[in-house]
Design a protein around this motif. Structure first.
Motif, PDB file in Angstrom:
ATOM      1  N   THR A   1       2.212  -9.076  -6.968  1.00  0.00           N
ATOM      2  CA  THR A   1       2.058  -8.131  -5.913  1.00  0.00           C
ATOM      3  C   THR A   1       0.886  -7.229  -6.084  1.00  0.00           C
ATOM      4  O   THR A   1       0.828  -6.810  -7.124  1.00  0.00           O
ATOM      5  N   ARG A   2       0.013  -7.211  -5.206  1.00  0.00           N
ATOM      6  CA  ARG A   2      -1.185  -6.342  -5.371  1.00  0.00           C
ATOM      7  C   ARG A   2      -1.018  -5.185  -4.489  1.00  0.00           C
ATOM      8  O   ARG A   2      -0.640  -5.146  -3.358  1.00  0.00           O
ATOM      9  N   LEU A   3      -0.772  -4.209  -5.461  1.00  0.00           N
ATOM     10  CA  LEU A   3      -0.494  -2.759  -5.075  1.00  0.00           C
ATOM     11  C   LEU A   3      -1.647  -1.841  -5.083  1.00  0.00           C
ATOM     12  O   LEU A   3      -2.538  -1.897  -6.058  1.00  0.00           O
ATOM     13  N   THR A   4      -1.900  -1.307  -4.050  1.00  0.00           N
ATOM     14  CA  THR A   4      -2.844  -0.191  -3.856  1.00  0.00           C
ATOM     15  C   THR A   4      -2.240   0.970  -3.657  1.00  0.00           C
ATOM     16  O   THR A   4      -1.457   1.363  -2.850  1.00  0.00           O
ATOM     17  N   VAL A   5      -2.713   1.890  -4.295  1.00  0.00           N
ATOM     18  CA  VAL A   5      -2.084   3.470  -4.075  1.00  0.00           C
ATOM     19  C   VAL A   5      -3.311   4.457  -3.759  1.00  0.00           C
ATOM     20  O   VAL A   5      -4.379   4.565  -4.642  1.00  0.00           O
ATOM     21  N   LEU A   6      -3.229   4.856  -2.445  1.00  0.00           N
ATOM     22  CA  LEU A   6      -4.194   5.698  -2.033  1.00  0.00           C
ATOM     23  C   LEU A   6      -4.040   6.909  -2.365  1.00  0.00           C
ATOM     24  O   LEU A   6      -3.008   7.900  -2.480  1.00  0.00           O
TER      25      LEU A   6
ATOM     26  N   GLN B   1      -2.517   3.132 -10.923  1.00  0.00           N
ATOM     27  CA  GLN B   1      -1.736   2.307 -11.135  1.00  0.00           C
ATOM     28  C   GLN B   1      -1.854   1.353 -10.195  1.00  0.00           C
ATOM     29  O   GLN B   1      -1.217   0.245  -9.646  1.00  0.00           O
ATOM     30  N   THR B   2      -3.100   1.442  -9.229  1.00  0.00           N
ATOM     31  CA  THR B   2      -3.443   0.270  -8.317  1.00  0.00           C
ATOM     32  C   THR B   2      -3.860  -1.092  -9.383  1.00  0.00           C
ATOM     33  O   THR B   2      -4.749  -0.919 -10.235  1.00  0.00           O
ATOM     34  N   SER B   3      -3.208  -2.147  -8.859  1.00  0.00           N
ATOM     35  CA  SER B   3      -3.298  -3.176  -9.831  1.00  0.00           C
ATOM     36  C   SER B   3      -2.611  -4.329  -9.283  1.00  0.00           C
ATOM     37  O   SER B   3      -2.050  -4.365  -8.216  1.00  0.00           O
TER      38      SER B   3
ATOM     39  N   VAL C   1       0.911  -1.265  -0.026  1.00  0.00           N
ATOM     40  CA  VAL C   1       0.031   0.104  -0.120  1.00  0.00           C
ATOM     41  C   VAL C   1       0.975   1.283  -0.224  1.00  0.00           C
ATOM     42  O   VAL C   1       1.800   1.447   0.944  1.00  0.00           O
ATOM     43  N   LYS C   2       0.626   2.101  -0.951  1.00  0.00           N
ATOM     44  CA  LYS C   2       1.401   3.453  -1.112  1.00  0.00           C
ATOM     45  C   LYS C   2       0.464   4.369  -1.251  1.00  0.00           C
ATOM     46  O   LYS C   2      -0.423   4.266  -1.724  1.00  0.00           O
ATOM     47  N   ARG C   3       1.417   5.700  -1.151  1.00  0.00           N
ATOM     48  CA  ARG C   3       0.364   6.946  -1.369  1.00  0.00           C
ATOM     49  C   ARG C   3       0.690   7.513  -2.604  1.00  0.00           C
ATOM     50  O   ARG C   3       2.064   7.416  -3.014  1.00  0.00           O
ATOM     51  N   THR C   4      -0.132   8.364  -3.339  1.00  0.00           N
ATOM     52  CA  THR C   4       0.146   8.968  -4.571  1.00  0.00           C
ATOM     53  C   THR C   4       1.227   9.989  -4.311  1.00  0.00           C
ATOM     54  O   THR C   4       1.454  10.511  -3.343  1.00  0.00           O
TER      55      THR C   4
END
Lengths: 118, 113
Positions: free
Chosen positions: A113-118, A85-87, A12-15
């Protein structure tokens, strides 16, 4: 058996953050690939590499870069992460095709890798 | 541009029965590879079967076989004696010159006990 590992299963990352996704293969494969997988769109190729320090753009390279400093390791970099780019990101590796010069053979995939960009 | 089409978004089969998943592709090449991959829920994508286009004989791996029709550009996967563990997303893929793998949109297979 071919083993392809990815550094994280969930991230989980931030914009705006810089994001590194790492992939390692243990079969001495020349070729490595990065895909993203989205519902309804299947898998789409971002970048691939056919040798150390070599890279080729895939179908959707915009917003991504890659690095291959060692044969076994291929990194995907999001310079400034955005919500689109959440994917799910999948790495793969493949050997050269032993029968056809310049061709590759079967690709073997990592767990993703399931990446979530908040 | 090469495209791969899986026309069945979802399929279901009774345990122990046979099911066929469809795939068509578009290409101007004569020498290429085709693959079926399986992706169980939240698990790794694994290779099911591989077909070389120059081989007339259809590939077979245990309960999995393909019907490769080169002229029709069709590559279907048959699963015999279906098991609960066969439930997954199945992707058809085409390996084109330039070494890029193009995937179809996938078929979700459900297996009923």
């Amino acid at each position: 058996d071919v083993k392809v590992t990815q550094s994280s299963r969930y991230l989980v990352k931030r914009t705006g953050e810089k994001v590194f996704l790492e992939c390692v293969q243990d079969m001495d494969h020349e070729n490595m690939f990065w895909y993203r997988q989205d519902p309804g769109l299947g898998l789409r190729l971002i970048y691939f590499s056919y040798d150390v320090k070599m890279k080729e753009k895939g179908d959707i390279p915009e917003g991504y870069s890659v690095s291959r400093e060692k044969k076994e390791r291929f990194s995907l970099i999001l310079e400034s992460a955005s919500t689109n780019q959440t994917s799910m990101y999948l790495c793969a590796s493949s050997p050269r095709d032993s029968g056809r010069a310049g061709r590759t053979d079967t690709q073997y995939f990592g767990p993703g890798t399931r990446l979530t960009v908040l | 541009a090469q495209t791969v089409t899986q026309s069945q978004p979802e399929m279901s089969v009774q345990e122990a029965e046979t099911v066929t998943l469809s795939c068509t592709y578009d290409t101007s090449e004569s020498d290429y590879y085709l693959f079926w991959y399986k992706q169980p829920p939240s698990r790794q994508m694994i290779l099911v079967i591989r077909q070389e286009a120059y081989k007339q004989q259809n590939a077979t791996e245990n309960r999995f076989s393909v019907n490769f029709q080169k002229a029709a550009k069709s590559f279907s996967l048959k699963i015999s004696d279906s098991q609960l563990g066969d439930a997954a997303m199945y992707f058809c893929a085409y390996l084109r010159a330039g070494n890029m793998l193009t995937f179809g949109g996938g078929t979700r297979l459900m297996v009923k006990p």
